[in-house]
Design a protein around this motif. Sequence first.
Motif, PDB file in Angstrom:
ATOM      1  N   TRP A  82     -24.566   7.308 -39.439  1.00  0.00           N
ATOM      2  CA  TRP A  82     -25.994   6.984 -39.516  1.00  0.00           C
ATOM      3  C   TRP A  82     -26.211   5.468 -39.485  1.00  0.00           C
ATOM      4  O   TRP A  82     -27.071   4.962 -38.770  1.00  0.00           O
ATOM      5  CB  TRP A  82     -26.592   7.574 -40.800  1.00  0.00           C
ATOM      6  CG  TRP A  82     -28.022   7.165 -41.014  1.00  0.00           C
ATOM      7  CD1 TRP A  82     -29.141   7.755 -40.485  1.00  0.00           C
ATOM      8  CD2 TRP A  82     -28.484   6.070 -41.812  1.00  0.00           C
ATOM      9  NE1 TRP A  82     -30.259   7.079 -40.906  1.00  0.00           N
ATOM     10  CE2 TRP A  82     -29.892   6.043 -41.714  1.00  0.00           C
ATOM     11  CE3 TRP A  82     -27.843   5.101 -42.595  1.00  0.00           C
ATOM     12  CZ2 TRP A  82     -30.664   5.093 -42.374  1.00  0.00           C
ATOM     13  CZ3 TRP A  82     -28.612   4.156 -43.245  1.00  0.00           C
ATOM     14  CH2 TRP A  82     -30.006   4.149 -43.127  1.00  0.00           C
ATOM     15  N   PHE A  83     -25.392   4.742 -40.258  1.00  0.00           N
ATOM     16  CA  PHE A  83     -25.519   3.287 -40.321  1.00  0.00           C
ATOM     17  C   PHE A  83     -25.249   2.667 -38.949  1.00  0.00           C
ATOM     18  O   PHE A  83     -25.939   1.737 -38.516  1.00  0.00           O
ATOM     19  CB  PHE A  83     -24.545   2.724 -41.364  1.00  0.00           C
ATOM     20  CG  PHE A  83     -24.737   1.266 -41.639  1.00  0.00           C
ATOM     21  CD1 PHE A  83     -25.696   0.829 -42.540  1.00  0.00           C
ATOM     22  CD2 PHE A  83     -23.948   0.315 -40.999  1.00  0.00           C
ATOM     23  CE1 PHE A  83     -25.871  -0.524 -42.799  1.00  0.00           C
ATOM     24  CE2 PHE A  83     -24.113  -1.040 -41.245  1.00  0.00           C
ATOM     25  CZ  PHE A  83     -25.083  -1.461 -42.146  1.00  0.00           C
ATOM     26  N   CYS A  85     -25.693   4.103 -36.020  1.00  0.00           N
ATOM     27  CA  CYS A  85     -26.851   4.410 -35.166  1.00  0.00           C
ATOM     28  C   CYS A  85     -28.007   3.451 -35.440  1.00  0.00           C
ATOM     29  O   CYS A  85     -28.693   3.010 -34.509  1.00  0.00           O
ATOM     30  CB  CYS A  85     -27.303   5.859 -35.376  1.00  0.00           C
ATOM     31  SG  CYS A  85     -26.132   7.076 -34.725  1.00  0.00           S
ATOM     32  N   GLN A  86     -28.225   3.121 -36.718  1.00  0.00           N
ATOM     33  CA  GLN A  86     -29.264   2.159 -37.068  1.00  0.00           C
ATOM     34  C   GLN A  86     -28.962   0.789 -36.468  1.00  0.00           C
ATOM     35  O   GLN A  86     -29.862   0.096 -35.983  1.00  0.00           O
ATOM     36  CB  GLN A  86     -29.382   2.025 -38.596  1.00  0.00           C
ATOM     37  CG  GLN A  86     -29.857   3.287 -39.292  1.00  0.00           C
ATOM     38  CD  GLN A  86     -31.272   3.652 -38.882  1.00  0.00           C
ATOM     39  OE1 GLN A  86     -31.485   4.572 -38.094  1.00  0.00           O
ATOM     40  NE2 GLN A  86     -32.249   2.921 -39.382  1.00  0.00           N
ATOM     41  N   SER A  87     -27.695   0.399 -36.480  1.00  0.00           N
ATOM     42  CA  SER A  87     -27.301  -0.894 -35.905  1.00  0.00           C
ATOM     43  C   SER A  87     -27.527  -0.908 -34.401  1.00  0.00           C
ATOM     44  O   SER A  87     -28.025  -1.893 -33.851  1.00  0.00           O
ATOM     45  CB  SER A  87     -25.829  -1.197 -36.212  1.00  0.00           C
ATOM     46  OG  SER A  87     -25.649  -1.396 -37.587  1.00  0.00           O
ATOM     47  N   ARG A  89     -29.676   0.912 -32.771  1.00  0.00           N
ATOM     48  CA  ARG A  89     -31.121   0.907 -32.553  1.00  0.00           C
ATOM     49  C   ARG A  89     -31.684  -0.497 -32.718  1.00  0.00           C
ATOM     50  O   ARG A  89     -32.531  -0.927 -31.941  1.00  0.00           O
ATOM     51  CB  ARG A  89     -31.802   1.870 -33.534  1.00  0.00           C
ATOM     52  CG  ARG A  89     -33.258   2.136 -33.189  1.00  0.00           C
ATOM     53  CD  ARG A  89     -33.868   3.128 -34.125  1.00  0.00           C
ATOM     54  NE  ARG A  89     -34.117   2.506 -35.418  1.00  0.00           N
ATOM     55  CZ  ARG A  89     -34.870   3.044 -36.373  1.00  0.00           C
ATOM     56  NH1 ARG A  89     -35.410   4.231 -36.187  1.00  0.00           N
ATOM     57  NH2 ARG A  89     -35.064   2.427 -37.502  1.00  0.00           N
ATOM     58  N   SER A  90     -31.182  -1.223 -33.738  1.00  0.00           N
ATOM     59  CA  SER A  90     -31.620  -2.606 -33.941  1.00  0.00           C
ATOM     60  C   SER A  90     -31.206  -3.481 -32.766  1.00  0.00           C
ATOM     61  O   SER A  90     -31.957  -4.363 -32.341  1.00  0.00           O
ATOM     62  CB  SER A  90     -31.017  -3.176 -35.228  1.00  0.00           C
ATOM     63  OG  SER A  90     -31.534  -2.516 -36.351  1.00  0.00           O
ATOM     64  N   ARG A 104     -38.189  -7.408 -45.142  1.00  0.00           N
ATOM     65  CA  ARG A 104     -38.265  -6.102 -45.783  1.00  0.00           C
ATOM     66  C   ARG A 104     -38.492  -6.333 -47.261  1.00  0.00           C
ATOM     67  O   ARG A 104     -38.083  -7.340 -47.821  1.00  0.00           O
ATOM     68  CB  ARG A 104     -36.959  -5.350 -45.562  1.00  0.00           C
ATOM     69  CG  ARG A 104     -36.621  -5.120 -44.115  1.00  0.00           C
ATOM     70  CD  ARG A 104     -35.227  -4.561 -43.974  1.00  0.00           C
ATOM     71  NE  ARG A 104     -35.098  -3.277 -44.642  1.00  0.00           N
ATOM     72  CZ  ARG A 104     -33.942  -2.722 -44.950  1.00  0.00           C
ATOM     73  NH1 ARG A 104     -32.823  -3.339 -44.698  1.00  0.00           N
ATOM     74  NH2 ARG A 104     -33.893  -1.557 -45.556  1.00  0.00           N
ATOM     75  N   THR A 112     -30.912  -0.047 -49.863  1.00  0.00           N
ATOM     76  CA  THR A 112     -29.902  -0.082 -48.804  1.00  0.00           C
ATOM     77  C   THR A 112     -28.584  -0.641 -49.325  1.00  0.00           C
ATOM     78  O   THR A 112     -27.507  -0.120 -49.036  1.00  0.00           O
ATOM     79  CB  THR A 112     -30.400  -0.938 -47.615  1.00  0.00           C
ATOM     80  OG1 THR A 112     -31.618  -0.386 -47.126  1.00  0.00           O
ATOM     81  CG2 THR A 112     -29.373  -0.965 -46.495  1.00  0.00           C
ATOM     82  N   ASP A 180     -25.620  -6.887 -34.031  1.00  0.00           N
ATOM     83  CA  ASP A 180     -25.869  -5.477 -34.344  1.00  0.00           C
ATOM     84  C   ASP A 180     -24.952  -4.536 -33.565  1.00  0.00           C
ATOM     85  O   ASP A 180     -24.527  -3.504 -34.079  1.00  0.00           O
ATOM     86  CB  ASP A 180     -27.336  -5.126 -34.106  1.00  0.00           C
ATOM     87  CG  ASP A 180     -28.243  -5.673 -35.193  1.00  0.00           C
ATOM     88  OD1 ASP A 180     -27.794  -5.743 -36.352  1.00  0.00           O
ATOM     89  OD2 ASP A 180     -29.383  -6.059 -34.891  1.00  0.00           O
ATOM     90  N   GLY A 184     -22.306  -2.073 -35.263  1.00  0.00           N
ATOM     91  CA  GLY A 184     -22.349  -0.643 -34.948  1.00  0.00           C
ATOM     92  C   GLY A 184     -20.999  -0.100 -34.509  1.00  0.00           C
ATOM     93  O   GLY A 184     -20.566   0.960 -34.952  1.00  0.00           O
TER      94      GLY A 184
END
Length: 198
Positions: A82-83, A85-87, A89-90, A104, A112, A180, A184
């Motif tokens: 999941w982490f 995938c977030q990277s 996406r960023s 944030r 987080t 990122d 990832g």
Amino acid sequence: MFSSAVSGALASWSLIVAVGPQNAFVLRQGLARQHVGLVIAVCAVADCLLILAGNLGIGALVTALPWLTDVLRWGGAAYLVWFACQSFRSAWAAEGLHAGDGARGASAVLATTLTITLLNPGVYLDTVALLGTLAHQAEHAWSFSLGAMAASVIWFVGLGTGARALAPLAASPRAWRVVDTVIGVVVLVLALRLALAH
């Protein structure tokens, strides 16, 4: 006592310096200059508490319960995917950051940081079980653990504040894409290794 403390510091650094989601997150927050002090404090305090737990013998519990290790392993692998995938996406939507841009909230950063720190099964196997075992093999167990704690604090402070020297890179979307994407890929490899570990 001093030699035990130095041994603890070296053992701690040998485990903590490896690139992982926690170090990557600290570095990213340092580059973005967002709640860096909070992230450093949470990581350092959590590490110190886990080292303390290992010294108090809780590492034996982790070692004695294979099913707990499996739960941590699969939960950690899923979280790391999941982490990653977030990277990615960023990286896809990367934009340059300036200090304060896209900040944030502290509560989101805190959540987080705690998740990255406590959902990583490696932290229990390395910091609690391994450092706990090494502490009890040292001549002075508490000196060993205090040395390991000091090394952890020094590492996170250095990583988080040292990232500020690279802050000009944060203005470049290309730099964020690289950061990122690398994070990832590294985290995805860690997840794969974790899932395939026996």
